[in-house]
Design a protein around this motif. Structure first.
Motif, PDB file in Angstrom:
ATOM      1  N   ASN C  25       0.762  -1.047   0.011  1.00 27.89           N
ATOM      2  CA  ASN C  25      -0.127  -0.125   0.073  1.00 27.89           C
ATOM      3  C   ASN C  25       0.803   1.225  -0.021  1.00 27.89           C
ATOM      4  O   ASN C  25       1.712   1.259   0.762  1.00 27.89           O
ATOM      5  CB  ASN C  25      -0.766  -0.145   1.321  1.00 27.89           C
ATOM      6  N   ALA C  26       0.858   2.228  -0.907  1.00 25.66           N
ATOM      7  CA  ALA C  26       1.677   3.584  -0.962  1.00 25.66           C
ATOM      8  C   ALA C  26       1.650   4.008   0.233  1.00 25.66           C
ATOM      9  O   ALA C  26       2.533   4.589   0.574  1.00 25.66           O
ATOM     10  CB  ALA C  26       0.947   4.174  -2.302  1.00 25.66           C
ATOM     11  N   ALA C  29       3.607   2.670   2.889  1.00 27.08           N
ATOM     12  CA  ALA C  29       5.173   2.955   2.632  1.00 27.08           C
ATOM     13  C   ALA C  29       5.403   4.236   3.138  1.00 27.08           C
ATOM     14  O   ALA C  29       6.558   4.558   3.746  1.00 27.08           O
ATOM     15  CB  ALA C  29       5.228   2.644   1.216  1.00 27.08           C
ATOM     16  N   LEU C  30       4.668   5.330   2.732  1.00 22.92           N
ATOM     17  CA  LEU C  30       4.964   6.753   3.076  1.00 22.92           C
ATOM     18  C   LEU C  30       5.275   6.944   4.392  1.00 22.92           C
ATOM     19  O   LEU C  30       6.195   7.282   5.131  1.00 22.92           O
ATOM     20  CB  LEU C  30       3.949   7.761   2.760  1.00 22.92           C
ATOM     21  N   LEU C  67       4.606  16.422   0.384  1.00 23.70           N
ATOM     22  CA  LEU C  67       4.685  16.210  -1.070  1.00 23.70           C
ATOM     23  C   LEU C  67       4.081  14.941  -1.580  1.00 23.70           C
ATOM     24  O   LEU C  67       3.127  14.881  -2.472  1.00 23.70           O
ATOM     25  CB  LEU C  67       5.922  16.860  -1.630  1.00 23.70           C
ATOM     26  N   PHE C  68       4.906  14.120  -1.133  1.00 25.53           N
ATOM     27  CA  PHE C  68       4.583  12.754  -1.466  1.00 25.53           C
ATOM     28  C   PHE C  68       3.176  12.341  -1.296  1.00 25.53           C
ATOM     29  O   PHE C  68       2.446  11.734  -2.100  1.00 25.53           O
ATOM     30  CB  PHE C  68       5.551  11.781  -0.694  1.00 25.53           C
ATOM     31  N   VAL C  71       0.943  13.623  -3.708  1.00 21.12           N
ATOM     32  CA  VAL C  71       0.887  13.238  -5.056  1.00 21.12           C
ATOM     33  C   VAL C  71       0.228  12.050  -4.791  1.00 21.12           C
ATOM     34  O   VAL C  71      -0.822  11.509  -5.751  1.00 21.12           O
ATOM     35  CB  VAL C  71       2.533  13.183  -5.565  1.00 21.12           C
ATOM     36  N   THR C  72       0.468  11.077  -3.816  1.00 22.43           N
ATOM     37  CA  THR C  72      -0.240   9.765  -3.822  1.00 22.43           C
ATOM     38  C   THR C  72      -1.691   9.814  -3.512  1.00 22.43           C
ATOM     39  O   THR C  72      -2.501   9.166  -4.080  1.00 22.43           O
ATOM     40  CB  THR C  72       0.368   9.113  -2.311  1.00 22.43           C
ATOM     41  N   MET C  74      -3.513  12.330  -4.691  1.00 12.49           N
ATOM     42  CA  MET C  74      -4.062  12.479  -6.209  1.00 12.49           C
ATOM     43  C   MET C  74      -4.216  11.570  -7.162  1.00 12.49           C
ATOM     44  O   MET C  74      -5.175  11.005  -7.867  1.00 12.49           O
ATOM     45  CB  MET C  74      -3.060  13.628  -7.067  1.00 12.49           C
ATOM     46  N   LEU C  75      -3.040  10.615  -7.017  1.00 15.95           N
ATOM     47  CA  LEU C  75      -3.059   9.454  -8.128  1.00 15.95           C
ATOM     48  C   LEU C  75      -3.516   8.100  -7.609  1.00 15.95           C
ATOM     49  O   LEU C  75      -3.898   7.250  -8.406  1.00 15.95           O
ATOM     50  CB  LEU C  75      -1.528   9.248  -8.341  1.00 15.95           C
ATOM     51  N   GLN C  77      -5.829   5.383  -6.419  1.00 18.23           N
ATOM     52  CA  GLN C  77      -7.257   4.883  -7.079  1.00 18.23           C
ATOM     53  C   GLN C  77      -7.979   4.202  -5.803  1.00 18.23           C
ATOM     54  O   GLN C  77      -8.842   3.231  -6.099  1.00 18.23           O
ATOM     55  CB  GLN C  77      -7.262   4.146  -8.250  1.00 18.23           C
ATOM     56  N   GLU C  85      -0.831  -3.088  -7.277  1.00 27.28           N
ATOM     57  CA  GLU C  85       0.334  -2.910  -6.681  1.00 27.28           C
ATOM     58  C   GLU C  85       0.927  -4.402  -6.322  1.00 27.28           C
ATOM     59  O   GLU C  85       1.940  -4.708  -6.671  1.00 27.28           O
ATOM     60  CB  GLU C  85       0.386  -2.103  -5.287  1.00 27.28           C
ATOM     61  N   ALA C 181       4.169  19.952 -14.668  1.00 16.91           N
ATOM     62  CA  ALA C 181       2.974  19.527 -14.167  1.00 16.91           C
ATOM     63  C   ALA C 181       1.573  20.419 -14.684  1.00 16.91           C
ATOM     64  O   ALA C 181       0.775  20.161 -14.147  1.00 16.91           O
ATOM     65  CB  ALA C 181       2.873  19.664 -12.446  1.00 16.91           C
ATOM     66  N   LYS C 183      -1.334  21.559 -16.598  1.00 14.59           N
ATOM     67  CA  LYS C 183      -2.450  20.626 -17.160  1.00 14.59           C
ATOM     68  C   LYS C 183      -2.540  21.294 -18.732  1.00 14.59           C
ATOM     69  O   LYS C 183      -2.888  22.475 -18.823  1.00 14.59           O
ATOM     70  CB  LYS C 183      -3.496  20.782 -16.510  1.00 14.59           C
ATOM     71  N   VAL C 188      -5.981  14.480 -20.258  1.00 16.04           N
ATOM     72  CA  VAL C 188      -7.088  14.181 -19.752  1.00 16.04           C
ATOM     73  C   VAL C 188      -7.010  14.658 -18.342  1.00 16.04           C
ATOM     74  O   VAL C 188      -5.925  15.033 -17.730  1.00 16.04           O
ATOM     75  CB  VAL C 188      -7.077  12.514 -19.666  1.00 16.04           C
TER      76      VAL C 188
END
Lengths: 100, 515, 208, 619
Positions: C25-26, C29-30, C67-68, C71-72, C74-75, C77, C85, C181, C183, C188
């Motif tokens: 799981n991201a 990990a963080l 910051l990480f 971003v996680t 945002m990305l 799902q 993963e 970054a 857009k 998309v």
């Protein structure tokens, strides 16, 4: 007193773990994470050295590495976002457009 | 400052010509011709007005500071040998100009610019006394020639231009390596760091490296003077180069190789060139025979003439390395005579290509009936190229053979068989292009009449007739009265020849050098 | 006593590093990574350079890791990306890198063991204050080593060029990140779900 | 008087240049061309008259300095002595007659001007050759003559075979000339000068010294000089170009391939006779070559059917006689035969030309029969020519050939003498056969128009010369009072040896008459059957001039063409192109390493670090 040997062992192992993560993980985000681990390993060495020699060079170097890490992460993550926008997934093995 | 202005004139002329295209379409032509005539007049005036003391070998000698730290000076000097070759350069420049008059149409300003810069580079090569300056001009003359071929050439000109550039560049780098090695060795032995020819020639280095440095120089010049193993760039370059470029290339660019041998290899490395002379004479023999045999089997006219000039330059190499006074005179004479005769041949071939749009011998034929004047000229220069006595080439080849027979009869024997092969291929060229009945002149006139009006093929116009006639007269002059040229070149060649023959006592050393 | 603390934090550090690398799981990990950084900050403190420790926590753990996380966020799902993963990484097919990493550790340790037989040890801040006086003389009047004051003097003394370079580095990274970054229309929209993106594209084609 | 000498070669040169540059109309070209040659002929005759009484005279005029380097100094100096005076007179007189003849012969040819320009250039080159004072000026004339013969043979350049014949002629003579050039250069190193007279003087001094110095270099030089002469005068190894040279117009064949150019070789050897005396074995070799060529020419002439080729082969055999005379050391006999041969061969060629002219270009002798009645003048001139050729008594040919045979006997060469006699027999046979076939027998093709007046005059003069030419010019013998001539005064010819050459021609002519009556001289039709009879094979062998052409094609031309055709794309260039293909191959291989996979790159990075550290540890 803290044994220099142990500090070195710690930082080297952190570095090695980072490398393991870098090679094994296929998700770009995790690669960046393992990169961070490697950096931390190195920073540890710098500060330990500065303490060992008693002057501040190590710490100054630590500052520089810090700025480097920060800028690297910023650009890295920006790239990650762009890649995600185009590929909808972050699997590194599919990103082979730059092959020879 | 005189010699520097001599180089500056074509350079500046080139810039003006290149710029002047915006002013008027054929302004560059006139500017280029004006500039050439000016530099020719300047050259003659230098020769006439300089004092003629026979003791000092150099007519004009001037040095300008260039890179003081490494003791490299822009040292220009002109003696008989370089005067004659620069004269040839300027004359052939004019010839090239006259053949480019109505052949070059698109962006002619840039063309004439390059044309003049090449000439400036060549004049620089003939005047440079400092080895590095020599190397600089050696490269400078390549670049505009590359553009001349790459932009205005024939069908696959890029390949040819690149091949030409790579070959000469590789040679040039080898030369640079040997220049530096020479300077270093010279410094070690005499504690004077100098690239200057006149300093280096006083104390020839005597170490076993001298052989290899000498070889480096020789290979660089042999690539340029196309001798046997390194000649394969010449045919491709000539077939693809536009006529004025191939005139300059054949008439003068090849001579820089010969000049380099005479000026830098023989005097700087007397014993090394003695060591290399059998090998080089062998190479010369092979290139004479190989060039002639290759010329025999070609169907493309320009390739044929290119291979013939490989064979002729083999004589120059033979003359240089037989280390004998006659042969050296012969080599210089061959450079001049070959320059004129091959330039004329290329001009004629250019005209034929311009009129018939083909260079293929099988499609040509029966030109004598349609173009009598052009064919007469072709016959004359074909005879010159096979060494017909009474013309310059014969005198040159005779002297080279006399010199070589004294030194190494076997190589001279090979060279004389080259004479027979020269007759074979030039007669074939003359017969296949001028005699017989034109193979398809009638057919292509019929099927062409469909869409183009019957293409009336005009014979030589006034300008071409004058240039070719002047070249004929110069060849006959060189053939029947070569003495002025020998007197001009006498001084420097005695200098070189005396290095090799201990017994050589030039009793005419003290005669006053008169034109 | 300090030795013991160091040992504990070192072990914590290693475990959390291992966990970040092997987590599926991201977000886990963080978090493990953040704990590792804090452990390292503690080690810095043990070395007697509080400024470095503070920076580590504030800048590294605080800013970079956040910051990480962004971003996680945002990305990520959610469940779908966790499943992906698992497909992307599994210990049994990571044999090669594992082998490589162990060889590397072994080699590095062999290197570090050889030259350092003379078991010099790191002395915490208080013990070394006396030797510092002698060599501090040649350096311009730094009161005592590892203090922020002496660090600052040095930073803006001999190393001022370094500061400028660091500043330039940060600035360029900033600009680069913004530019990359950004857009652009043909991209998309990352926060739209796949159905909405087709809809947006159709509209775009309609009006262009 | 020296100005006259200077003018002789320069006059034709000026007229040639004039014609080349100005290209006037027909009449003017004829006037200029014929005028200049006849003027120089006149000058030559004047010189003859003035110098008639002096036995030994030398006239030198310098036209300018050519080149002087170190101790090689050459000048354009003309040197006249009895030998070159005779040669000049022959060249200019025969040349003038032939110019007159060709003025009318070529008047309907479109580019007459070019023809006369070449002809004038040829005569001036020949004169330079004959009057040259140093060997390089001689070589200049030598090559100029070769060039003009090339241009004139290939004059009608439209037919491919004409220009090919011209190429063949030029290349074969060029081979001889290159050998001669090598000889000249070796001579330069041997005698340190190229002046002919000095070489003769030095060789005479060498001759006086009993022990001969380095003879093999001198004999090598003489051999090479002879090779040049053989090339130019069509002797055995290099003779196959002369029959093909008949492709040129007939006056050209008359002037060049009968009277003047082919005699250049003889002049060269005669001029350097003292040098050749130093190499007796070379002289002997020349004699042998002479005999072989003599027999080859005579036998091949028998089998020919083309009128001009018969005359070409007969020229080769007569030249063989001259070289035989030179070989046995009597240059005077050779030059005398050269003179007589020039006259009667020119007569034969010109009458042949007239014959072909009125048979509208029919050259096959079997197609012209019985022209005795329709062309009485031509029959008469041809008769005299053939008589002189067959050396019937009282004709000029008789005196010179008989003198040569006598000299061979005096030089104790019985074998060569027999060769000469057999040659004489065959010569008489084919000349009689030629005469009978053309002028007797049935008339199968009427001759249309008769010969123009100019040609008639020329033929008359030549008839006169070939009859009365027998008187030996007084100057000739004194010049060559070389010791070899009177080597053995005591030896007298045996009766048989004296009378045979006199009776032989008469006997062979009658034999030929009988053979003609019996019809032996019909053209041998090539039999279709596979079994080619011996007679067929012999006829083919002789027809092609002892098959030298096929031999050369096999030895030289085929391999040369094979190698050049194979190497057309220049193997060396191929090597450089291989370099190019190799580098692109290398590129494709190395390209496979860039897979684009990020993990591959990082893995390879780590592997490299591991290896580096391992290597560091091992050290």
């Amino acid at each position: 007193m803290i044994e220099t040997l142990w500090v070195i062992i710690l930082s080297f192992s952190l570095f090695a773990i980072g490398i393991f993560g870098l090679i094994s993980r296929r998700n770009l985000l995790f690669i960046l994470l393992s990169l961070e681990i490697m950096l931390n390993g190195i920073i540890l060495l710098f500060v330990a050295a500065s303490n060992l020699h008693g002057n501040n060079d190590g710490q100054i170097m630590y500052l520089l590495v810090l700025t480097l890490a920060a800028s690297e992460v910023a650009v890295g993550l920006a790239l990650v976002i762009q890649i995600y926008r185009q590929q909808q997934n972050l699997d590194v093995d599919t990103l082979t457009k730059l092959r020879g | 400052m005189m010699l520097f202005t001599l180089i500056l004139l074509p350079l500046v002329g080139g810039v003006i010509a290149c710029w002047s295209q915006r002013v008027h379409q054929d302004a560059p032509k006139w500017i280029a011709s004006l500039c050439l005539l000016l530099s020719l007049a300047f050259l003659i005036s230098i020769k006439l007005f300089t004092s003629m003391d026979p003791s000092n070998l150099w007519l004009v000698d001037e040095t300008l500071a260039w890179i003081p730290r490494l003791n490299i000076s822009a040292h220009f000097a002109m003696d008989g040998l370089s005067f004659v070759l620069i004269l040839l350069t300027l004359l052939m420049g004019l010839v090239g100009l006259s053949s480019a008059w109505n052949e070059i149409s698109q962006h002619s300003g840039f063309f004439y610019g390059n044309f003049l810069w090449t000439l400036a580079g060549i004049i620089g090569v003939f005047l440079a006394m400092d080895l590095l300056l020599f190397f600089v001009f050696w490269e400078v003359m390549l670049v505009p020639m590359y553009f001349l071929i790459a932009i205005w050439g024939n069908e696959n000109r890029r390949y040819a231009a690149l091949k030409f550039f790579l070959f000469t560049q590789a040679g040039g780098l080898l030369m640079l390596l040997s220049i530096v090695a020479l300077a270093v060795l010279h410094y070690q032995q005499t504690q004077i760091l100098s690239f200057d020819y006149q300093v280096l020639v006083q104390s020839p280095i005597d170490s076993e490296f001298a052989k290899w440095i000498c070889l480096g120089f020789i290979i660089a010049f042999i690539v340029k003077l196309p001798a046997f193993p390194f000649h394969s760039w010449l045919p491709d370059t000539h077939t693809q180069a536009p006529t004025p470029a191939s005139i300059i290339l054949a008439a003068v660019l090849l001579k820089t190789g010969g000049y380099g041998l005479l000026r830098f290899v023989l005097p700087l490395f007397p014993d090394a060139s003695q060591f290399w002379s059998p090998l080089m004479m062998g190479l010369a023999g092979i290139s004479i025979i190989y060039g002639a045999m290759m010329a025999f089997s070609q169907t493309d006219l320009k390739r044929l003439v290119a291979y013939s000039s490989v064979s002729h330059m083999g004589f120059v190499l033979l003359g240089c390395f037989s280390l004998n006074f006659y042969a050296l005179q012969g080599a210089v004479m061959q450079m001049l005579a070959h320059g004129v005769s091959t330039a004329a041949l290329f001009m004629l071939v250019g005209l034929i290509q311009h009129k018939f749009h083909t260079r293929d011998l099988n499609q040509l034929g029966g030109l004598w009936s349609t173009l009598p004047k052009l064919s007469a000229m072709g016959l004359f220069f074909g005879m010159a190229s096979l060494g017909m006595p009474g013309l310059g080439n014969f005198i040159a080849e005779l002297l080279v053979l006399i010199g070589t027979f004294k030194q190494a009869p076997m190589f001279a024997l090979v060279a004389t068989s080259g004479l027979i092969l020269a007759a074979v291929y030039s007669l074939r060229m003359i017969q296949k292009s001028f005699f017989g009945v034109s193979v398809n002149a009638d057919e292509n006139r019929e099927n062409k009449t469909g869409h183009t009006s019957k293409q009336i093929i005009t014979d030589l116009n006034a300008k071409e007739k004058i240039t070719l006639m002047l070249m004929c007269l110069s060849l006959i002059f060189m053939g029947l009265h070569p003495q002025p040229i020998f007197n001009l070149v006498n001084g420097s060649l005695i200098e070189i020849a005396s290095l090799f023959q201990a017994s050589f006592q030039p009793e005419i050393l003290l005669i006053e050098v008169q034109l | 006593m300090i030795e013991a603390i160091f040992m504990i934090t070192a072990i914590v550090c290693l475990i959390s590093a291992l966990l970040t690398v092997t987590a599926h799981n991201a977000v886990h990990a963080l978090l493990y990574l953040v704990t590792m950084m804090i452990a390292i900050a503690l080690i810095f403190f043990l070395f007697g350079s509080p400024f470095a420790a503070a920076l580590q926590i504030i800048v590294y753990a605080g800013a970079v890791m956040v910051l990480f996380v962004f971003v996680t966020m945002m990305l990520h799902q959610g469940e779908k990306s966790n499943l992906d993963e698992k497909a992307l990484f599994s210990l049994k097919n990571a044999k090669g890198p594992l082998l490589l990493a162990t060889i590397l550790i072994a080699e590095l340790l062999m290197i570090s063991v050889q030259p350092l037989e003379m078991n010099s040890s790191l002395v915490p801040l208080s013990a070394i204050s006396n030797e510092a006086e002698q060599d501090s003389a040649q350096r311009d009047n730094t009161s005592q080593p590892n203090s922020v004051k002496s660090l600052a003097i040095q930073l803006y003394g001999p190393y001022r060029l370094l500061v400028i370079i660091a500043a330039m580095l940060l600035l360029s990274a900033l600009i680069a990140a913004i530019h990359i970054a950004r857009k652009t229309p043909k991209h998309v929209d990352v926060d739209l779900s796949p159905e909405e993106t087709q809809l947006a594209n159709k509209q775009q084609k309609a009006n262009s | 008087m020296t100005i006259l000498l200077g003018l002789i070669p320069l006059l034709p040169l000026f007229s040639a240049c004039l014609l080349i540059f100005w290209q006037p109309k027909l009449l003017l070209t004829q006037i200029i061309a014929v005028g200049s040659i006849s003027l120089s002929a006149l000058l030559a005759l004047i010189l003859n008259v003035q110098l008639w009484d002096q036995a030994q005279f030398v006239l030198q005029v310098s036209l300018g300095q050519w080149l002087s380097i170190d101790n090689l100094s050459l000048g354009f100096t003309l040197y006249l002595d009895p030998l070159s005076l005779i040669m000049v007179t022959i060249i200019t007189c025969v040349g003038a007659l032939i110019h007159l003849y060709s003025a009318s012969y070529m008047k309907d040819d479109p580019d007459v001007c070019r023809f006369f320009a070449y002809l004038n250039l040829f005569v001036s080159a020949m004169l330079f050759l004959v009057l040259a004072d140093n060997l390089i000026l001689l070589y200049l004339g030598w090559e100029g003559v070769g060039l003009c013969s090339y241009l004139l043979i290939g004059f009608w350049y439209r037919e491919q075979k004409n220009s090919q014949a011209a190429n063949k002629a030029f290349i074969i003579t060029r081979i001889g000339d290159t050998a001669m050039l090598i000889g000249i250069i070796l001579l330069f190193y041997q005698f340190d000068t190229l002046n002919i007279q000095q070489i003769q003087l030095q060789s005479q001094q060498l001759l006086q010294m009993d022990e001969l110095p380095t003879t093999e270099i001198i004999s090598l030089c003489c051999l090479l000089l002879f090779a040049g002469a053989a090339g130019k005068s069509a002797q055995v190894p290099l003779q196959s170009w002369l029959p093909d040279a008949m492709a040129g117009p007939t006056p050209v064949s008359a002037l060049i391939h009968a009277a003047t150019m082919v005699t250049a070789g003889i002049y060269l050897v005669a001029r350097n006779m003292d040098l050749f005396q130093l190499a007796p074995d070379v002289l002997h070799f020349i004699a042998i070559i002479g005999v072989v060529t003599l027999i080859l020419g005579a036998t091949s002439a028998l089998a020919q059917s083309d009128l001009k080729r018969i005359l070409a082969y007969s020229t080769i055999s007569q030249l063989g006689y001259m070289f035989l005379a030179l070989g046995v050391g009597s240059a005077s006999a050779a030059v005398f035969h050269l003179m007589t041969h020039a006259f009667f061969k020119a007569l034969l060629f010109l009458s042949a030309g007239a014959l072909i002219y009125c048979m509208h270009h029919e050259q096959n002798i079997f197609k012209m029969g019985g022209l005795r009645k329709s062309q009485p003048l031509l029959a008469f001139s041809f008769g005299i020519g053939c008589a002189a050729l067959a050396s019937l008594p009282m004709t000029s040919g008789f005196f010179s050939k008989e003198l040569i045979l006598e000299q061979t006997l005096l030089a104790h060469q019985p074998l060569l003498w027999w060769g000469g006699v057999i040659g004489a027999f065959f010569t008489a046979l084919y000349s009689a056969k030629l005469f009978f076939i053309v002028f007797f027998g049935k008339l199968n093709q009427p001759s249309t128009h008769n010969t123009p007046t100019a040609m008639v005059i020329v033929l008359m003069i030549l008839m006169l010369l070939s009859l009365v030419g027998g008187v030996q010019p007084q100057g000739l013998f004194t010049h060559f009072s070389a010791p070899a001539d009177s080597a053995s005064p005591g030896h007298t010819l045996s009766l048989f040896q004296h009378w045979l050459p006199i009776l032989l021609p008469i006997f062979t002519v009658t034999l030929a008459w009988f053979m003609f009556i019996k019809g032996y001289f019909t053209p041998t039709t090539p039999s279709e059957g596979s079994s080619v009879s011996l007679k067929q094979k012999l006829h083919q062998f002789l027809l092609s001039g002892w098959d030298f052409d096929r031999l050369y094609r096999l030895i030289f031309i085929k391999p040369f063409k094979l190698v050049t055709e194979y190497n057309r794309r220049d193997i060396i260039d191929l090597a450089y192109r291989q370099l190019e293909t190799f580098s692109s191959l290398l590129y494709r291989q190395l390209n496979r390493f860039q897979t684009g996979q990020l993990r591959h790159y990082s893995a390879s990075l780590v592997i490299f670090c591991v290896l580096a550290i391992a290597w560091g540890l091992i050290q």
